[in-house]
Design an enzyme around this catalytic site. Structure first.
Site, short mmCIF file in Angstrom:
data_model
loop_
_atom_site.label_atom_id
_atom_site.label_comp_id
_atom_site.label_asym_id
_atom_site.label_seq_id
_atom_site.Cartn_x
_atom_site.Cartn_y
_atom_site.Cartn_z
N ARG A 19 35.94 30.83 40.74
CA ARG A 19 35.55 29.79 39.78
C ARG A 19 34.46 28.90 40.38
NH1 ARG A 19 41.60 28.65 39.15
NH2 ARG A 19 42.20 30.08 37.49
N PHE A 61 39.62 36.12 28.20
CA PHE A 61 40.95 36.11 28.85
C PHE A 61 41.11 34.78 29.62
CE2 PHE A 61 39.34 40.49 28.86
CZ PHE A 61 40.31 41.17 28.15
N SER A 116 44.05 36.05 23.56
CA SER A 116 44.82 36.48 22.39
C SER A 116 46.03 35.58 22.16
CB SER A 116 45.26 37.93 22.56
OG SER A 116 45.99 38.06 23.75
N ASP A 134 38.27 38.54 32.77
CA ASP A 134 39.37 38.51 33.74
C ASP A 134 40.67 38.92 33.05
OD1 ASP A 134 40.88 38.06 36.01
OD2 ASP A 134 41.07 35.90 35.66
N CYS A 151 42.80 42.72 38.41
CA CYS A 151 43.88 42.26 39.29
C CYS A 151 44.97 43.30 39.41
CB CYS A 151 44.44 40.92 38.80
SG CYS A 151 45.13 40.99 37.15
N1 SAH Z 1 41.21 34.04 33.72
C1 SAH Z 1 42.49 33.38 33.71
C2 SAH Z 1 43.65 34.30 33.93
C3 SAH Z 1 43.72 35.44 32.94
S1 SAH Z 1 45.32 36.06 32.75
C4 SAH Z 1 42.49 32.24 34.74
O1 SAH Z 1 41.49 32.03 35.44
O2 SAH Z 1 43.48 31.54 34.84
C5 SAH Z 1 45.11 37.20 31.43
C6 SAH Z 1 45.07 36.56 30.06
O3 SAH Z 1 44.68 37.59 29.14
C7 SAH Z 1 46.39 36.03 29.52
O4 SAH Z 1 46.26 34.67 29.21
C8 SAH Z 1 46.67 36.85 28.25
O5 SAH Z 1 47.20 36.07 27.18
C9 SAH Z 1 45.30 37.34 27.89
N2 SAH Z 1 45.23 38.59 27.12
C10 SAH Z 1 45.99 39.70 27.27
N3 SAH Z 1 45.58 40.67 26.44
C11 SAH Z 1 44.53 40.16 25.73
C12 SAH Z 1 43.65 40.68 24.70
N4 SAH Z 1 43.79 41.93 24.27
N5 SAH Z 1 42.69 39.88 24.24
C13 SAH Z 1 42.53 38.61 24.69
N6 SAH Z 1 43.32 38.08 25.64
C14 SAH Z 1 44.31 38.84 26.16
#
Ligand code: SAH
Length: 394
Positions: free
Chosen positions: A212, A228, A251, A298, A338
């Site tokens: 970040r 995400f 989502s 992510d 990850c």
């Molecule tokens: N980038 C974030 C962590 C991501 S965790 C950080 O820095 O804290 C992954 C995230 O993806 C979760 O919040 C989950 O709700 C979301 N997610 C999972 N499948 C998804 C989809 N198909 N479309 C959008 N978001 C999604």
């Protein structure tokens, strides 16, 4: 202290002699009959040589070694391991007035297999992944509040979903010491709520801190899509970095609310930010070309196990291809995986395939990994999980 005993088959001590901390079920020749899940056991080579002491568990990994010498595994032992982990975080400069969120214990990486501890200000969130660590939870809680040079007052235990369900441990998420005070913590001078009561993992993804901070440097004057976003970590760094617009997408509508709250906490009333609860693939398909010149991808782990590897690689390729199709020329893509089961090379190959499909010129600017408070035990390479690429897309 005399512990119950496990004897290995001949030759099966080899990986342990290289300090790999796991004993697999197939390596065991003999186990004392009365060993129970979570017990501390002593492991011996077939010729009777002592190998180490560790936690016993029923499953494919039967013992997680805590010590390769015949030491007592008691409260002093665990206090010392915690204090060693804390010394590392102090050396990293992670404990400061403007930064009080970090991982104190990263399982095998801190020679405490089966245990994760994240710190958010005065609260430690403890997560057990093995029955042995579950039974030791109160020892850890008492040790945490005694650690020197850090002021832990509350210890929250959050292991309902991380313990092997077959062990029927019926763990309850609850405070072991103290109570809820505040969940506002600080990362590099930015504030955020960490919802350990209801959020994913321990409430916040501390593992993206360094990435970040790197993103912040690229944000000036850019239009940013944080895909995400979960609690919006990348979004509020992008805003501090001077992005002209930041769109956060997830989502989960709960995640969108968390993101909005965190942005508001740092930049009240700032209308550069908007957040949308939508599926990533749909959003990327529907968005106009050239709308963003800084995109973060992510996603959650696409492969939780080796069996899901092939589909995961297809998933990474498809996702990245959509970003390459739409990102503005001169744009920068931060893309992550990850999934522990996906190697660095495999991930890079998936992103390479996606880039080639778009026929655009792509340069790798940075190759990213997990931060130093998620260390990798050199004898346990499986501890490496986070990988990322920063790409310049012409
Ligand atoms: N980038 C974030 C962590 C991501 S965790 C950080 O820095 O804290 C992954 C995230 O993806 C979760 O919040 C989950 O709700 C979301 N997610 C999972 N499948 C998804 C989809 N198909 N479309 C959008 N978001 C999604």
């Amino acid at each position: 202290m005399q512990y119950k005993q496990i004897t290995l088959k001949r030759g099966k001590e080899e990986s342990l002699d290289r300090f790999h901390p796991w004993v697999f079920s197939g390596a065991i020749a003999h186990a004392d009959e009365d060993i129970e899940e979570g017990d501390i056991v002593s492991v011996y080579a077939n010729n009777g040589r002592h190998i180490g002491n560790g936690h016993f568990q029923i499953g494919s990994i039967m013992v997680r070694i805590l010590s390769f010498s015949d030491t007592d595994i008691d409260s002093d032992f665990f206090f010392n391991r915690l204090n060693e982990a804390l010394e590392v975080r102090k050396a990293l400069g992670l404990i400061r007035p403007d930064n009080n969120a970090f991982r104190l214990v990263h399982g095998e990486g801190d020679f405490l297999p089966g245990l994760v501890v994240d710190i958010y200000g005065n609260t430690a969130v403890l997560q057990a992944h093995s029955p042995g660590m579950h039974f030791a939870r109160n020892i850890f809680a008492e040790a945490l509040v005694k650690l020197p040079g850090i002021d832990i007052k509350n210890v929250y235990y959050k292991s309902e979903t991380t313990l092997p369900y077959k062990a029927h441990l019926d763990a309850q998420n609850d405070y072991l010491i103290g109570q809820f005070e505040t969940n506002v913590a600080m990362e590099n001078g930015l504030k955020f709520h960490s919802d350990w009561l209801k959020g994913q993992k321990t409430g916040f993804f501390v593992d993206q801190r360094d990435n970040r901070a790197l993103l912040e440097k690229y944000a000036h004057g850019r239009k940013v899509l944080n895909m995400f976003c979960y609690t919006g970590g990348f979004s509020f760094y992008a805003m501090r970095g001077g992005a002209t617009l930041v769109h956060s997408v997830d989502s989960s509508s709960k995640a969108i609310q968390l993101t909005r709250n965190n942005v508001e906490l740092n930049f009240p009333g700032d209308n550069r930010h908007e957040a949308f609860a939508e599926d990533a693939f749909k959003y990327l398909d529907d968005m106009p070309t050239d709308a963003y010149d800084l995109i973060i991808l992510d996603p959650p782990a696409f492969a939780k196990h080796k069996s899901a590897l092939k589909n995961a690689l297809i998933g990474y390729k498809k996702l990245n291809a959509k970003a390459f199709d739409k990102i503005k020329p001169g744009g920068i893509l931060f893309t992550f995986s990850c999934s522990q089961a996906v190697s660095r090379e495999q991930f890079r190959l998936a992103v390479f395939s996606a880039a080639a499909m778009s026929r655009r010129k792509v340069r790798i600017l940075h190759q990213l990994t997990q931060p130093a408070d998620h260390p990798i035990n050199i004898y346990h390479p499986e501890g490496e999980y986070l990988k990322g690429l920063v790409l310049y897309v012409e």
